[in-house]
Design a protein around this motif. Structure first.
Motif, short mmCIF file in Angstrom:
data_model
loop_
_atom_site.label_atom_id
_atom_site.label_comp_id
_atom_site.label_asym_id
_atom_site.label_seq_id
_atom_site.Cartn_x
_atom_site.Cartn_y
_atom_site.Cartn_z
N ILE A 37 18.03 -68.52 127.97
CA ILE A 37 16.95 -69.22 128.68
C ILE A 37 15.83 -68.25 129.06
CG2 ILE A 37 16.38 -70.43 130.83
CD1 ILE A 37 19.17 -71.69 130.69
N LEU A 38 16.21 -67.05 129.49
CA LEU A 38 15.22 -66.06 129.90
C LEU A 38 14.51 -65.43 128.71
CD1 LEU A 38 17.18 -64.21 132.75
CD2 LEU A 38 15.53 -66.06 132.96
N ALA A 39 15.22 -65.32 127.57
CA ALA A 39 14.65 -64.65 126.41
C ALA A 39 13.70 -65.53 125.61
CB ALA A 39 15.77 -64.13 125.51
N VAL A 40 13.98 -66.83 125.57
CA VAL A 40 13.19 -67.74 124.72
C VAL A 40 11.70 -67.70 125.04
CG1 VAL A 40 12.75 -70.18 124.22
CG2 VAL A 40 15.07 -69.27 124.06
N PRO A 41 11.27 -67.80 126.32
CA PRO A 41 9.83 -67.74 126.60
C PRO A 41 9.20 -66.42 126.17
CG PRO A 41 11.02 -68.61 128.49
CD PRO A 41 12.04 -68.07 127.56
N LEU A 42 9.94 -65.31 126.32
CA LEU A 42 9.41 -64.01 125.91
C LEU A 42 9.27 -63.93 124.39
CD1 LEU A 42 11.53 -61.79 128.32
CD2 LEU A 42 9.03 -61.94 128.32
N LEU A 43 10.27 -64.41 123.67
CA LEU A 43 10.22 -64.39 122.21
C LEU A 43 9.14 -65.33 121.68
CD1 LEU A 43 14.06 -64.36 121.43
CD2 LEU A 43 12.45 -62.45 121.28
N ALA A 44 9.01 -66.49 122.32
CA ALA A 44 7.98 -67.44 121.90
C ALA A 44 6.58 -66.86 122.13
CB ALA A 44 8.14 -68.75 122.66
N ALA A 45 6.41 -66.18 123.24
CA ALA A 45 5.11 -65.55 123.53
C ALA A 45 4.83 -64.42 122.55
CB ALA A 45 5.10 -65.02 124.97
N ALA A 46 5.88 -63.69 122.16
CA ALA A 46 5.70 -62.58 121.21
C ALA A 46 5.24 -63.07 119.85
CB ALA A 46 7.01 -61.81 121.08
N ALA A 47 5.55 -64.33 119.54
CA ALA A 47 5.16 -64.91 118.25
C ALA A 47 3.80 -65.59 118.30
CB ALA A 47 6.21 -65.92 117.79
N SER A 48 3.14 -65.56 119.46
CA SER A 48 1.86 -66.25 119.60
C SER A 48 0.77 -65.59 118.75
CB SER A 48 1.42 -66.23 121.07
OG SER A 48 0.11 -66.75 121.19
N PRO A 49 0.00 -66.39 118.01
CA PRO A 49 -1.10 -65.82 117.20
C PRO A 49 -2.23 -65.27 118.07
CG PRO A 49 -1.16 -68.22 117.18
CD PRO A 49 0.13 -67.84 117.84
N LEU A 50 -2.26 -65.62 119.34
CA LEU A 50 -3.32 -65.13 120.21
C LEU A 50 -3.21 -63.63 120.49
CD1 LEU A 50 -3.44 -68.01 122.86
CD2 LEU A 50 -4.97 -67.66 120.93
N LEU A 51 -2.03 -63.07 120.28
CA LEU A 51 -1.83 -61.66 120.59
C LEU A 51 -2.66 -60.73 119.71
CD1 LEU A 51 2.05 -61.49 121.18
CD2 LEU A 51 0.22 -61.62 122.87
N GLN A 52 -2.97 -61.18 118.51
CA GLN A 52 -3.70 -60.30 117.59
C GLN A 52 -5.13 -60.04 118.05
OE1 GLN A 52 -4.47 -62.15 113.72
NE2 GLN A 52 -3.88 -64.13 114.61
N TRP A 53 -5.61 -60.84 118.98
CA TRP A 53 -6.98 -60.65 119.48
C TRP A 53 -7.01 -59.94 120.82
CZ3 TRP A 53 -9.45 -61.73 115.30
CH2 TRP A 53 -9.06 -62.80 114.49
N ARG A 54 -5.86 -59.52 121.31
CA ARG A 54 -5.80 -58.94 122.64
C ARG A 54 -5.59 -57.43 122.60
NH1 ARG A 54 -7.96 -62.83 125.88
NH2 ARG A 54 -6.84 -64.81 125.69
#
Length: 203
Positions: A16-33
């Motif tokens: 439960i704790l890992a899923v939000p972190l893993l999902a955020a790590a896969a976000s395409p928005l990270l490439q612009w940050r």
């Protein structure tokens, strides 16, 4: 059998704790940050995950860390929560000082900033109460009520803050984490009867 059950509970919680972190790590928005901004964002997500863990520890719901050990781990997790928030705000400060100043002064045009700042100060206040509990000479009942009141403000403010942000956190995992944090907080306050005339554990 009890050990298997304990391992299963911890495995479920870790997922439960890992899923939000893993999902955020896969976000395409990270490439612009920027890296600092990404680190600040993940510090915020970590803080949200700790908000689910904290009431579970305080209520003694987690196998192997109940009672005195659970309260001790609860205190250390509280320190991690403070650290995660400092990293979150500090990273945002490095990337955009004017936005952070506006948020801290409650003049930011983004509503989620207000809720985040309220939750942040409530976390610092809860940490202050925990650190200086003996020096303040508060009665156990008053201390529990003040701490639980701040916990409710922290969770409510953090949940609204997170839900209003459209960022790297995936929508459904974020909503689930927020709902579980609220449910766990309400349950522990109800189970410990903190707002009753006599809280559990008082003579």
């Amino acid at each position: 059998m009890n050990r298997l059950r304990a391992l299963l509970i911890w495995a479920i919680l870790a997922t439960i704790l890992a899923v939000p972190l893993l999902a955020a790590a896969a976000s395409p928005l990270l490439q612009w940050r920027q890296p600092v901004y990404i680190a600040a964002g993940f510090a915020g997500i970590t803080a949200m995950a700790l908000l689910l863990l904290q009431p579970l520890l305080a209520g003694g719901y987690m196998p192997g860390v109940s009672g005195l050990r659970g309260r001790r781990v609860h205190r250390w997790t509280g320190l991690l929560l403070v650290g995660a928030i400092i990293l979150h705000v500090g990273g945002l400060w490095l990337t955009s000082p004017p936005d952070v100043i506006d948020a801290l002064l409650f003049r930011s045009p983004t509503p989620f900033s207000v809720w985040g700042v309220i939750a942040m100060w409530a976390v610092f206040a809860a940490a202050f109460l925990a650190a200086f509990r003996r020096s303040l000479a508060l009665s156990p009942r008053l201390w529990r009520r003040l701490h639980s009141l701040l916990a409710m403000v922290i969770v409510a403010g953090s949940v609204v803050h997170a839900l209003l942000i459209e960022g790297t956190m995936e929508t459904y995992s974020k909503a689930a984490l927020c709902a579980l944090a609220v449910a766990a907080t309400v349950k522990v306050i109800f189970d410990l009867k903190i707002w009753a005339r006599r809280s559990r554990g008082e003579s």
